[in-house]
Scaffold this motif. Structure first.
Motif, PDB file in Angstrom:
ATOM      1  N   MET A   1      25.630  42.446  66.345  1.00 24.91           N
ATOM      2  CA  MET A   1      24.585  43.387  66.768  1.00 24.91           C
ATOM      3  C   MET A   1      25.130  44.424  67.741  1.00 24.91           C
ATOM      4  O   MET A   1      24.763  45.596  67.677  1.00 24.91           O
ATOM      5  CB  MET A   1      23.446  42.594  67.426  1.00 24.91           C
ATOM      6  N   ASN A   2      26.016  43.987  68.618  1.00 26.72           N
ATOM      7  CA  ASN A   2      26.581  44.941  69.562  1.00 26.72           C
ATOM      8  C   ASN A   2      27.315  46.064  68.838  1.00 26.72           C
ATOM      9  O   ASN A   2      27.259  47.221  69.256  1.00 26.72           O
ATOM     10  CB  ASN A   2      27.535  44.242  70.529  1.00 26.72           C
ATOM     11  N   GLU A   3      28.009  45.680  67.730  1.00 25.82           N
ATOM     12  CA  GLU A   3      28.727  46.697  66.956  1.00 25.82           C
ATOM     13  C   GLU A   3      27.766  47.703  66.352  1.00 25.82           C
ATOM     14  O   GLU A   3      28.043  48.903  66.308  1.00 25.82           O
ATOM     15  CB  GLU A   3      29.549  46.028  65.846  1.00 25.82           C
ATOM     16  N   LEU A   4      26.644  47.158  65.894  1.00 24.34           N
ATOM     17  CA  LEU A   4      25.628  48.045  65.322  1.00 24.34           C
ATOM     18  C   LEU A   4      25.163  49.053  66.367  1.00 24.34           C
ATOM     19  O   LEU A   4      25.064  50.261  66.101  1.00 24.34           O
ATOM     20  CB  LEU A   4      24.437  47.218  64.830  1.00 24.34           C
ATOM     21  N   GLN A   6      26.805  49.928  69.011  1.00 21.26           N
ATOM     22  CA  GLN A   6      27.932  50.793  69.354  1.00 21.26           C
ATOM     23  C   GLN A   6      28.015  51.953  68.368  1.00 21.26           C
ATOM     24  O   GLN A   6      28.157  53.122  68.748  1.00 21.26           O
ATOM     25  CB  GLN A   6      29.231  49.989  69.345  1.00 21.26           C
ATOM     26  N   GLN A   7      27.869  51.604  67.072  1.00 17.05           N
ATOM     27  CA  GLN A   7      27.918  52.648  66.044  1.00 17.05           C
ATOM     28  C   GLN A   7      26.773  53.638  66.208  1.00 17.05           C
ATOM     29  O   GLN A   7      26.940  54.852  66.087  1.00 17.05           O
ATOM     30  CB  GLN A   7      27.835  52.005  64.654  1.00 17.05           C
ATOM     31  N   TRP A   8      25.614  53.071  66.491  1.00 17.75           N
ATOM     32  CA  TRP A   8      24.434  53.930  66.636  1.00 17.75           C
ATOM     33  C   TRP A   8      24.585  54.880  67.828  1.00 17.75           C
ATOM     34  O   TRP A   8      24.226  56.052  67.779  1.00 17.75           O
ATOM     35  CB  TRP A   8      23.190  53.049  66.796  1.00 17.75           C
ATOM     36  N   LEU A   9      25.158  54.338  68.898  1.00 19.54           N
ATOM     37  CA  LEU A   9      25.257  55.145  70.116  1.00 19.54           C
ATOM     38  C   LEU A   9      26.386  56.158  70.063  1.00 19.54           C
ATOM     39  O   LEU A   9      26.361  57.150  70.797  1.00 19.54           O
ATOM     40  CB  LEU A   9      25.444  54.235  71.339  1.00 19.54           C
ATOM     41  N   ASP A  10      27.383  55.897  69.200  1.00 18.17           N
ATOM     42  CA  ASP A  10      28.489  56.847  69.092  1.00 18.17           C
ATOM     43  C   ASP A  10      27.935  58.234  68.759  1.00 18.17           C
ATOM     44  O   ASP A  10      27.158  58.412  67.840  1.00 18.17           O
ATOM     45  CB  ASP A  10      29.452  56.416  67.971  1.00 18.17           C
ATOM     46  N   GLY A  17      23.650  65.046  80.643  1.00 14.28           N
ATOM     47  CA  GLY A  17      22.588  64.435  81.457  1.00 14.28           C
ATOM     48  C   GLY A  17      22.503  62.931  81.304  1.00 14.28           C
ATOM     49  O   GLY A  17      21.799  62.269  82.059  1.00 14.28           O
ATOM     50  N   MET A  18      23.232  62.412  80.306  1.00 16.34           N
ATOM     51  CA  MET A  18      23.242  60.948  80.105  1.00 16.34           C
ATOM     52  C   MET A  18      24.030  60.303  81.243  1.00 16.34           C
ATOM     53  O   MET A  18      25.126  60.737  81.576  1.00 16.34           O
ATOM     54  CB  MET A  18      23.907  60.633  78.763  1.00 16.34           C
ATOM     55  N   ILE A  19      23.479  59.255  81.846  1.00 13.32           N
ATOM     56  CA  ILE A  19      24.198  58.539  82.902  1.00 13.32           C
ATOM     57  C   ILE A  19      24.793  57.256  82.334  1.00 13.32           C
ATOM     58  O   ILE A  19      26.004  57.039  82.391  1.00 13.32           O
ATOM     59  CB  ILE A  19      23.252  58.210  84.081  1.00 13.32           C
ATOM     60  N   ALA A  20      23.956  56.407  81.787  1.00 12.56           N
ATOM     61  CA  ALA A  20      24.434  55.139  81.242  1.00 12.56           C
ATOM     62  C   ALA A  20      23.360  54.535  80.361  1.00 12.56           C
ATOM     63  O   ALA A  20      22.197  54.942  80.415  1.00 12.56           O
ATOM     64  CB  ALA A  20      24.778  54.165  82.373  1.00 12.56           C
ATOM     65  N   CYS A  21      23.760  53.559  79.558  1.00 15.88           N
ATOM     66  CA  CYS A  21      22.771  52.838  78.756  1.00 15.88           C
ATOM     67  C   CYS A  21      23.279  51.427  78.482  1.00 15.88           C
ATOM     68  O   CYS A  21      24.455  51.107  78.727  1.00 15.88           O
ATOM     69  CB  CYS A  21      22.458  53.567  77.447  1.00 15.88           C
ATOM     70  N   GLY A  22      22.396  50.605  77.997  1.00 12.62           N
ATOM     71  CA  GLY A  22      22.792  49.222  77.726  1.00 12.62           C
ATOM     72  C   GLY A  22      21.819  48.560  76.772  1.00 12.62           C
ATOM     73  O   GLY A  22      20.668  48.977  76.657  1.00 12.62           O
ATOM     74  N   VAL A  23      22.316  47.556  76.062  1.00 13.43           N
ATOM     75  CA  VAL A  23      21.458  46.758  75.192  1.00 13.43           C
ATOM     76  C   VAL A  23      21.648  45.288  75.532  1.00 13.43           C
ATOM     77  O   VAL A  23      22.695  44.876  76.050  1.00 13.43           O
ATOM     78  CB  VAL A  23      21.770  46.973  73.691  1.00 13.43           C
ATOM     79  N   ALA A  24      20.647  44.496  75.261  1.00 13.34           N
ATOM     80  CA  ALA A  24      20.725  43.055  75.482  1.00 13.34           C
ATOM     81  C   ALA A  24      19.629  42.415  74.648  1.00 13.34           C
ATOM     82  O   ALA A  24      18.798  43.111  74.061  1.00 13.34           O
ATOM     83  CB  ALA A  24      20.548  42.718  76.959  1.00 13.34           C
ATOM     84  N   PHE A 114      16.002  53.421  68.003  1.00 16.86           N
ATOM     85  CA  PHE A 114      16.308  52.043  68.414  1.00 16.86           C
ATOM     86  C   PHE A 114      15.283  51.071  67.827  1.00 16.86           C
ATOM     87  O   PHE A 114      15.634  50.000  67.315  1.00 16.86           O
ATOM     88  CB  PHE A 114      16.320  51.944  69.939  1.00 16.86           C
ATOM     89  N   LEU A 115      14.018  51.459  67.881  1.00 19.67           N
ATOM     90  CA  LEU A 115      12.975  50.575  67.351  1.00 19.67           C
ATOM     91  C   LEU A 115      13.100  50.412  65.833  1.00 19.67           C
ATOM     92  O   LEU A 115      12.669  49.403  65.278  1.00 19.67           O
ATOM     93  CB  LEU A 115      11.587  51.139  67.710  1.00 19.67           C
ATOM     94  N   ALA A 116      13.693  51.402  65.177  1.00 19.98           N
ATOM     95  CA  ALA A 116      13.792  51.366  63.709  1.00 19.98           C
ATOM     96  C   ALA A 116      15.101  50.739  63.220  1.00 19.98           C
ATOM     97  O   ALA A 116      15.272  50.559  61.999  1.00 19.98           O
ATOM     98  CB  ALA A 116      13.653  52.775  63.156  1.00 19.98           C
ATOM     99  N   LEU A 117      16.025  50.434  64.124  1.00 18.87           N
ATOM    100  CA  LEU A 117      17.305  49.860  63.705  1.00 18.87           C
ATOM    101  C   LEU A 117      17.113  48.496  63.039  1.00 18.87           C
ATOM    102  O   LEU A 117      16.284  47.707  63.474  1.00 18.87           O
ATOM    103  CB  LEU A 117      18.231  49.673  64.910  1.00 18.87           C
ATOM    104  N   HIS A 118      17.908  48.236  61.993  1.00 16.45           N
ATOM    105  CA  HIS A 118      17.824  46.935  61.311  1.00 16.45           C
ATOM    106  C   HIS A 118      19.111  46.166  61.602  1.00 16.45           C
ATOM    107  O   HIS A 118      20.173  46.529  61.064  1.00 16.45           O
ATOM    108  CB  HIS A 118      17.650  47.120  59.800  1.00 16.45           C
ATOM    109  N   PRO A 119      19.075  45.107  62.398  1.00 15.49           N
ATOM    110  CA  PRO A 119      20.273  44.367  62.767  1.00 15.49           C
ATOM    111  C   PRO A 119      21.023  43.815  61.567  1.00 15.49           C
ATOM    112  O   PRO A 119      22.251  43.662  61.604  1.00 15.49           O
ATOM    113  CB  PRO A 119      19.731  43.220  63.631  1.00 15.49           C
TER     114      PRO A 119
END
Lengths: 121, 343
Positions: A1-4, A6-10, A17-24, A114-119
């Motif tokens: 899932m993290n790879e998914l 990562q790909q999405w965020l690339d 203006g982006m500072i940081a982001c994270g998923v968990a 993000f809400l529409a992503l399919h793991p």
């Protein structure tokens, strides 16, 4: 899932203006769900975004909203915003942006994506 | 007392003999500089008020149908510029408090001696000479329009906020702590309110209340201010290239996008949890605890990532939106259901 993620965020992390982001994930069967954080600000290490995720995950339920009904929160400060998105499957996404920046303008589309992503994909 | 313009005074009392005595006595004492009208009921008093210019109304408390205190409250709404006094034979602290709360300028006990009636005459004379200021002017540093509106609404005041800068002249009408009408340029209602509250600069003056030509605002003032703040934030980036200009078209579009909102509940409390306003159907304590928790979490987030002062938390749910606001030492919870919430 993290790879998914990562790909999405690339390509999305470079918005000014982006500072940081994270998923968990808060789900028990999340597998590789330790979570991951990325930072675009040299003065704000990615680990700090992990601390923000922890604070956000420990929020008490919102009165007036049925359990599971919350889609996202936006914390609005004078100089920036923190968007915290909750998926029904337990995955969460947090992003910090500067106020009045390009990144602040793409919070809603990023949230919807993000809400529409399919793991499983 | 005889110099200057003639004063017009209306005494309202269900005791006709008492009214005749007052008219003769005070007419003579004022050397007929007081033109005295009398009415034995609230209805007759209203007829006199419609037919004559009256400076001061003096009302007895114990009257049939509508008592004097209720009548004073009615006069405050209908004739806000009129001076009002209550004159009663049975004074009590409870009646005094109620009379003053309903807008009486003076609360007097009926006299039982000639000396007492001279004192009442002097007090009414002082009240007639008293000139209320037509609003106020001054400089409130670091105080914005939002703060003034919040103060007026929380105090349940009635006033007109006049706003002007090089681009627009506007007025916001507040009655009994509710926003009832706004006009700015060619706009009225919510569009005008949002436009005025988005102005980057200008001047304002808090004037005495007068009835607006129409009522174009409804619902909770908290919700209207929250919506204005949200629209201002959303428009900030779009207008940043021209910071001194207000784009009514942009505001029009933004305002239209919220027309399907419906206010479900509102709660205002202090940071220590004292409830100031509660229009929440249930579990007010849970809302207060939530607002305090939000403040605490905001402080934690600020320690990790300093982004300036905390303004609000916006929560998007399947049904609508919840705003948890920290501003001016007060915490505000607003829940709105919207069609947009289901998108």
């Amino acid at each position: 899932m993290n790879e998914l993620f990562q790909q999405w965020l690339d390509g999305r992390l470079s918005v000014p203006g982006m500072i940081a982001c994270g998923v968990a994930s808060s789900a028990a069967d999340a597998g590789d769900a330790a979570g991951a954080c990325w930072s675009k600000d040299a003065n704000f290490p990615a680990e700090k975004m992990g601390e923000i995720l922890t604070v956000l995950q420990n929020m008490s339920p919102v009165p007036g909203a049925p359990q599971g009904a919350v889609r996202w929160h936006t914390w609005v400060f004078a100089n920036g915003k923190i968007r915290y998105v909750l998926r029904p499957d337990g995955w969460i996404f947090a992003i910090a942006v500067r106020a009045n920046s390009d990144a602040a303008q793409v919070l809603d589309p990023l949230t919807e994506e993000f809400l529409a992503l399919h793991p499983a994909s | 007392m005889s110099n200057g313009a003639k004063h017009h005074i209306l005494f309202v009392d269900d005791d006709a003999d008492f009214l005749l005595t007052l008219r003769d006595l005070y007419g003579m004492m004022s050397e007929h500089s007081w033109e005295i009208f009398t009415a034995t009921s609230a209805n007759k008093a209203l007829e006199v008020l419609d037919a004559h210019r009256i400076d001061l109304v003096v009302v007895d408390v114990n009257m049939p149908v509508i008592d004097g205190i209720q009548f004073i409250g009615m006069l405050q709404r209908r004739h806000p510029k009129l001076k009002r006094a209550v004159l009663t034979g049975l004074a009590s602290q409870e009646k005094r408090t109620a009379a003053l709360a309903n807008g009486a300028d003076l609360f007097i006990e009926k006299a039982s001696s000639p000396e007492g009636y001279r004192s009442i005459f002097a007090m009414l004379g002082e009240l007639l000479q008293w000139m209320p200021r037509e609003g106020f002017q001054g400089v409130l540093r670091k105080v914005g329009l939002n703060d003034v509106i919040q103060m007026e609404c929380l105090a349940r005041n009635s006033s007109v906020l006049e706003i002007y800068n090089e681009h627009v002249l506007g007025r916001i009408y507040i009655q009994d702590g509710q926003l009832i009408h706004a006009v700015g340029g060619d706009l009225t209602g919510e569009h005008a309110l949002y436009k005025l509250l988005s102005l980057p600069g200008g001047s304002f003056e808090l004037a005495q209340f007068e009835h607006p030509p129409e009522k174009t605002l409804g619902g909770s003032w908290e919700m209207l201010l929250m919506e204005a703040a949200r629209l201002r934030d959303e428009n900030a980036a779009q207008t940043s290239s021209k910071p001194d200009e207000v784009d009514p078209q942009t505001l029009m579009v933004a305002a239209n996008s919220t027309t399907s909102s419906h206010l479900e509940e509102t709660l205002v409390c202090t940071r220590t949890g004292d409830t100031l306003f509660d229009a929440a159907p249930e579990e007010a304590e849970a809302r207060v605890a939530w607002l305090q928790a939000v403040e605490q979490r905001a402080a934690e987030l600020s320690r990790i990532l300093p982004l300036g002062s905390f303004d609000r938390l916006e929560t998007q749910t399947m049904e609508g939106r919840i705003l948890s606001v920290s501003r001016g030492g007060k915490l505000v919870y607003v829940r709105v259901s919207t069609a947009l919430g289901n998108k």
